[in-house]
Structures are given as structure tokens and as C-alpha cells.
Design a protein around this motif. Structure first.
Motif, PDB file in Angstrom:
ATOM      1  N   VAL A 156       0.838  -1.203   0.000  1.00 23.38           N
ATOM      2  CA  VAL A 156       0.000   0.000   0.000  1.00 23.38           C
ATOM      3  C   VAL A 156       0.870   1.250   0.000  1.00 23.38           C
ATOM      4  O   VAL A 156       0.579   2.242  -0.688  1.00 23.38           O
ATOM      5  CB  VAL A 156      -0.951  -0.009   1.215  1.00 23.38           C
ATOM      6  CG1 VAL A 156      -1.725   1.302   1.295  1.00 23.38           C
ATOM      7  CG2 VAL A 156      -1.924  -1.184   1.116  1.00 23.38           C
ATOM      8  N   PHE A 157       1.971   1.217   0.751  1.00 22.45           N
ATOM      9  CA  PHE A 157       2.911   2.334   0.761  1.00 22.45           C
ATOM     10  C   PHE A 157       3.522   2.516  -0.625  1.00 22.45           C
ATOM     11  O   PHE A 157       3.670   3.641  -1.113  1.00 22.45           O
ATOM     12  CB  PHE A 157       3.993   2.078   1.803  1.00 22.45           C
ATOM     13  CG  PHE A 157       4.977   3.199   1.956  1.00 22.45           C
ATOM     14  CD1 PHE A 157       4.561   4.484   2.284  1.00 22.45           C
ATOM     15  CD2 PHE A 157       6.334   2.984   1.763  1.00 22.45           C
ATOM     16  CE1 PHE A 157       5.467   5.517   2.428  1.00 22.45           C
ATOM     17  CE2 PHE A 157       7.249   4.011   1.900  1.00 22.45           C
ATOM     18  CZ  PHE A 157       6.812   5.279   2.231  1.00 22.45           C
ATOM     19  N   GLY A 158       3.863   1.398  -1.279  1.00 19.32           N
ATOM     20  CA  GLY A 158       4.409   1.481  -2.633  1.00 19.32           C
ATOM     21  C   GLY A 158       3.428   2.124  -3.596  1.00 19.32           C
ATOM     22  O   GLY A 158       3.819   2.915  -4.457  1.00 19.32           O
ATOM     23  N   GLN A 159       2.136   1.807  -3.461  1.00 19.68           N
ATOM     24  CA  GLN A 159       1.130   2.418  -4.327  1.00 19.68           C
ATOM     25  C   GLN A 159       1.008   3.915  -4.072  1.00 19.68           C
ATOM     26  O   GLN A 159       0.782   4.701  -5.006  1.00 19.68           O
ATOM     27  CB  GLN A 159      -0.228   1.735  -4.110  1.00 19.68           C
ATOM     28  CG  GLN A 159      -0.297   0.305  -4.629  1.00 19.68           C
ATOM     29  CD  GLN A 159      -0.197   0.223  -6.135  1.00 19.68           C
ATOM     30  OE1 GLN A 159      -0.503   1.177  -6.841  1.00 19.68           O
ATOM     31  NE2 GLN A 159       0.240  -0.918  -6.631  1.00 19.68           N
ATOM     32  N   ALA A 160       1.156   4.317  -2.813  1.00 13.79           N
ATOM     33  CA  ALA A 160       1.114   5.752  -2.499  1.00 13.79           C
ATOM     34  C   ALA A 160       2.287   6.482  -3.142  1.00 13.79           C
ATOM     35  O   ALA A 160       2.137   7.588  -3.675  1.00 13.79           O
ATOM     36  CB  ALA A 160       1.108   5.948  -0.989  1.00 13.79           C
ATOM     37  N   ILE A 161       3.463   5.856  -3.097  1.00 14.12           N
ATOM     38  CA  ILE A 161       4.636   6.452  -3.746  1.00 14.12           C
ATOM     39  C   ILE A 161       4.410   6.529  -5.254  1.00 14.12           C
ATOM     40  O   ILE A 161       4.770   7.525  -5.904  1.00 14.12           O
ATOM     41  CB  ILE A 161       5.898   5.633  -3.436  1.00 14.12           C
ATOM     42  CG1 ILE A 161       6.179   5.620  -1.929  1.00 14.12           C
ATOM     43  CG2 ILE A 161       7.098   6.173  -4.198  1.00 14.12           C
ATOM     44  CD1 ILE A 161       6.434   6.970  -1.327  1.00 14.12           C
ATOM     45  N   ARG A 162       3.793   5.484  -5.814  1.00 15.03           N
ATOM     46  CA  ARG A 162       3.498   5.504  -7.246  1.00 15.03           C
ATOM     47  C   ARG A 162       2.627   6.703  -7.607  1.00 15.03           C
ATOM     48  O   ARG A 162       2.888   7.404  -8.596  1.00 15.03           O
ATOM     49  CB  ARG A 162       2.791   4.208  -7.652  1.00 15.03           C
ATOM     50  CG  ARG A 162       2.411   4.184  -9.140  1.00 15.03           C
ATOM     51  CD  ARG A 162       1.429   3.066  -9.441  1.00 15.03           C
ATOM     52  NE  ARG A 162       0.175   3.231  -8.736  1.00 15.03           N
ATOM     53  CZ  ARG A 162      -0.793   4.062  -9.092  1.00 15.03           C
ATOM     54  NH1 ARG A 162      -0.651   4.838 -10.162  1.00 15.03           N
ATOM     55  NH2 ARG A 162      -1.898   4.151  -8.387  1.00 15.03           N
ATOM     56  N   SER A 163       1.607   6.960  -6.809  1.00 14.16           N
ATOM     57  CA  SER A 163       0.719   8.091  -7.083  1.00 14.16           C
ATOM     58  C   SER A 163       1.490   9.408  -7.046  1.00 14.16           C
ATOM     59  O   SER A 163       1.256  10.309  -7.868  1.00 14.16           O
ATOM     60  CB  SER A 163      -0.428   8.123  -6.068  1.00 14.16           C
ATOM     61  OG  SER A 163      -1.235   6.980  -6.185  1.00 14.16           O
ATOM     62  N   LEU A 164       2.411   9.523  -6.092  1.00 13.85           N
ATOM     63  CA  LEU A 164       3.219  10.740  -5.996  1.00 13.85           C
ATOM     64  C   LEU A 164       4.099  10.910  -7.223  1.00 13.85           C
ATOM     65  O   LEU A 164       4.167  11.993  -7.817  1.00 13.85           O
ATOM     66  CB  LEU A 164       4.074  10.687  -4.725  1.00 13.85           C
ATOM     67  CG  LEU A 164       5.049  11.845  -4.514  1.00 13.85           C
ATOM     68  CD1 LEU A 164       4.291  13.161  -4.392  1.00 13.85           C
ATOM     69  CD2 LEU A 164       5.911  11.611  -3.280  1.00 13.85           C
ATOM     70  N   VAL A 165       4.779   9.839  -7.634  1.00 15.04           N
ATOM     71  CA  VAL A 165       5.654   9.919  -8.806  1.00 15.04           C
ATOM     72  C   VAL A 165       4.844  10.212 -10.059  1.00 15.04           C
ATOM     73  O   VAL A 165       5.258  11.012 -10.911  1.00 15.04           O
ATOM     74  CB  VAL A 165       6.463   8.609  -8.960  1.00 15.04           C
ATOM     75  CG1 VAL A 165       7.272   8.627 -10.247  1.00 15.04           C
ATOM     76  CG2 VAL A 165       7.381   8.402  -7.764  1.00 15.04           C
ATOM     77  N   GLU A 166       3.672   9.582 -10.187  1.00 15.39           N
ATOM     78  CA  GLU A 166       2.820   9.840 -11.344  1.00 15.39           C
ATOM     79  C   GLU A 166       2.465  11.315 -11.461  1.00 15.39           C
ATOM     80  O   GLU A 166       2.428  11.875 -12.561  1.00 15.39           O
ATOM     81  CB  GLU A 166       1.535   9.018 -11.245  1.00 15.39           C
ATOM     82  CG  GLU A 166       1.642   7.650 -11.858  1.00 15.39           C
ATOM     83  CD  GLU A 166       0.286   7.060 -12.158  1.00 15.39           C
ATOM     84  OE1 GLU A 166       0.175   6.347 -13.170  1.00 15.39           O
ATOM     85  OE2 GLU A 166      -0.651   7.301 -11.391  1.00 15.39           O
ATOM     86  N   SER A 167       2.204  11.941 -10.321  1.00 14.87           N
ATOM     87  CA  SER A 167       1.823  13.358 -10.352  1.00 14.87           C
ATOM     88  C   SER A 167       2.972  14.241 -10.814  1.00 14.87           C
ATOM     89  O   SER A 167       2.749  15.345 -11.301  1.00 14.87           O
ATOM     90  CB  SER A 167       1.339  13.798  -8.964  1.00 14.87           C
ATOM     91  OG  SER A 167       2.412  13.862  -8.039  1.00 14.87           O
TER      92      SER A 167
END
Length: 340
Positions: A156-167
């Protein structure tokens, strides 16, 4: 190896990179066969992901979720072949990768052992102890692809980081990365020597970061290959009000920082805010006693450079924020105001 030698190796390696929980690698699967076991939702996503790489994905299961049939009819790329039966070790022959989704622990272990016996790297969904490789969170700007792993510890933490990088990576990066890939195929156009080619790629990268709102045009590429200076940009300054938390910067503020040539900032702005800027950007601290002097900011903007002015929100009154904006506009500079 002696303790002394171990310490020397550790020191030498540590100067380049710290310890890694896992090695980030990227498999080329276009046209290759991948075996996938399972007909439920976890296997469905893996099938779609693997097919997107151009792989031939053979899926073995006694029964399939309804969505599997629609996916097999229209995969994102590659092919998906549904085989409605249980798997056998022989199915793993000549596979590039093996992926399995199992409810039963014993069958999962048997599958992992069979894959290794066949010399095939294996992943078992939600059982990291049985995996030779893992699927990380993905930011897809293909051919630019970013993978994020927490070594299975915190998906779940990895997915949150993904969202940040995507932005932080606009869709236009897909176009710039594709252009770079195409240019690699005709590298003779980019310069006669390795140094000339390196200079081209520095120009290309700098230009891309300045134009995050669009992809490259034919004229842009010709200009970059010729080494011609970029057309003069409008005389403008982006003013960003920042607080005491770099994490509160907006996406627009981060993109402005990444595209800046010159950054003028209150001398007590957090260093973490400046970390978002390009390494090549010139940084100019402004003390509170200089708050009303806009001459350097005006000169930079009028020279055609991209200028960012960072101001502490809390100090706007002390530093004469309104007066500074008026002075910039009076000098004929267009002002864009952003906040964190």
C-alpha cells in the motif's frame, strides 16, 4: 576473505550505492512465452500486465473469471491464451517467466519448485518467500517506465509512492521518451564524437524539462540537433509562496521549479524546497534587507531565462511581497503567482 578485505570492499561499494533489498531489473518479454496459473482476480491483473509487454501469456486454470474472456479477446498488447485445465510441470518448458496465484500453500510451493527445476524465474502472488522476482508498483509513461518496490513489505505504501511519482511525471514524458528512443536509432545525426552526442542529450533533456506541457515537434528536434539556441521565451517570473513543509508544494510549483534556470529565494526558505529544482539551476538567496530590490530578478527574466521567485508565506509582509510584484510588473515582466 579476511575481515580487512571485507571492510575495504564494503567501503568501496558503499561510496557508490548502499545496500539493496532487491535488484530492480526490467524484463524484455515481447514475443516471449509466459506461463500464468490461476483464473481469479489476482491472476487477471497479472495477465493484463504481462500482455502489455507484448508477451504470449498462457493462462492455466480449471475455471476463469468472466473478465478473463474479454481480456483474451482484446489484450493491451501481445496475446492471452486461456487453457482450461490444471497445470503440469511440462507446461513450464521454454517459458521466460512463470507466475502463479494459489489459495493452497502446498500447491504454491510445488509450482515454485517446478519452475526453478525448469530454470524459469518464478513469482507466486502474495507469497514473497517463494518468489525469484516481484511485481512493483508501476508508473507507465512507456517507453519510460518507473518501477517501485518495497520488497513486499508494504504494498500500500508502494502504491502511495506511485501516485506521488505519477503526479510529477506528466503524460508528455511518454512522447519525449519515445522521441529519445527513435533518435538513438540514428545516433550519427547527433554528433561525430561521444562528447558531441553527450551535449546533444543534455540539450534534449533540458528542453524536455522546459516543455512539460507538450511533446516534441519536428522543428524542436531539428533545432536541438543543429545546436541552435531555443527561441526567446516571454519575459516572465513565477512567484511561489512556500510554507515550512516541502511536502505541501503543489504539482504546479514543483514543475515550475524543475523548469527554472534561475531561482531567487528568501534566504530562510527550506533547503528541501530547493531540492525539487534541477541541479543546473542557478540559486540566488535574498536576505530580508534586499526584499524590495528586484533588479537581479528583472535582469534574469529579460535575458530570456526561466525565473522562479520563492517567497515564505509567513514573511510576505516583512519582505514587501505586494511591492515586489508591482515592481516586476512595472518593469514589463509577466508574473504568475502560485502557492504551496
Amino acid at each position: 576473505m579476511s575481515n580487512a578485505n571485507q571492510e575495504t570492499v564494503s567501503t568501496r561499494q558503499g561510496a557508490r550505492i548502499g545496500p539493496l533489498a532487491t535488484l530492480p531489473v526490467f524484463f524484455k518479454l515481447d514475443g516471449k512465452r509466459v506461463v500464468l496459473i490461476g483464473g481469479g482476480e489476482p491472476a487477471l491483473w497479472k495477465a493484463e500486465l504481462l500482455a502489455a509487454t507484448g508477451a504470449l501469456v498462457e493462462v492455466f486454470a480449471e475455471a476463469f473469471a468472466e473478465e478473463f474472456f474479454a481480456l483474451a479477446e482484446a489484450p493491451p498488447r501481445g496475446q492471452i491464451l486461456l487453457v482450461q485445465r490444471g497445470w503440469s510441470p511440462e507446461d513450464l518448458a521454454n517459458a521466460a517467466l512463470a507466475v502463479g496465484s494459489f489459495a493452497d500453500e502446498a500447491e504454491a510451493a510445488t509450482f515454485a519448485a517446478a519452475a526453478r527445476a525448469a530454470g524459469v524465474p518464478v513469482n507466486v502472488v502474495d507469497r514473497p518467500a517463494l518468489c525469484d522476482f516481484q511485481f512493483g508498483a508501476i508508473v507507465n509513461r512507456s517507453p519510460l517506465v518507473v518501477g517501485i518496490s518495497t520488497d513486499g513489505a508494504a504494498p500500500v505504501f508502494g502504491q502511495a509512492i506511485r501516485s506521488l511519482v505519477e503526479s510529477l511525471l506528466p503524460e508528455s514524458f511518454r512522447l519525449w521518451a519515445a522521441a529519445a528512443r527513435d533518435l538513438r536509432r540514428e545516433s550519427d545525426r547527433l554528433g561525430e564524437t561521444p562528447e558531441q552526442k553527450r551535449r546533444f542529450w543534455r540539450r534534449f533533456t533540458d528542453f524536455a524539462l522546459r516543455h512539460l506541457d507538450r511533446g516534441p515537434g519536428a522543428d524542436d528536434i531539428a533545432q536541438l540537433i543543429a545546436g541552435e539556441p531555443e527561441a526567446r521565451t516571454p519575459e516572465a517570473v513565477t512567484v511561489i509562496g512556500v510554507g515550512n513543509d516541502a511536502d505541501m508544494l503543489t504539482l504546479g510549483a514543483v514543475r515550475a521549479l524543475r523548469g527554472a534556470d534561475d531561482i531567487f529565494y528568501d534566504d530562510d526558505v527550506l533547503a528541501a524546497v530547493l531540492d525539487f529544482a534541477r541541479r543546473e539551476a542557478r540559486r540566488h538567496p535574498i536576505a530580508s534587507t534586499q526584499g524590495g530590490d528586484t533588479s537581479a530578478v528583472v535582469a534574469s527574466a529579460k535575458s530570456g531565462r526561466q525565473v522562479v521567485r520563492l517567497r515564505l508565506n509567513a514573511d510576505a509582509g516583512r519582505r514587501g511581497g505586494g511591492q515586489e510584484l508591482e515592481a516586476l510588473r512595472a518593469a514589463g515582466i509577466s508574473v504568475v503567482v502560485l502557492s504551496s
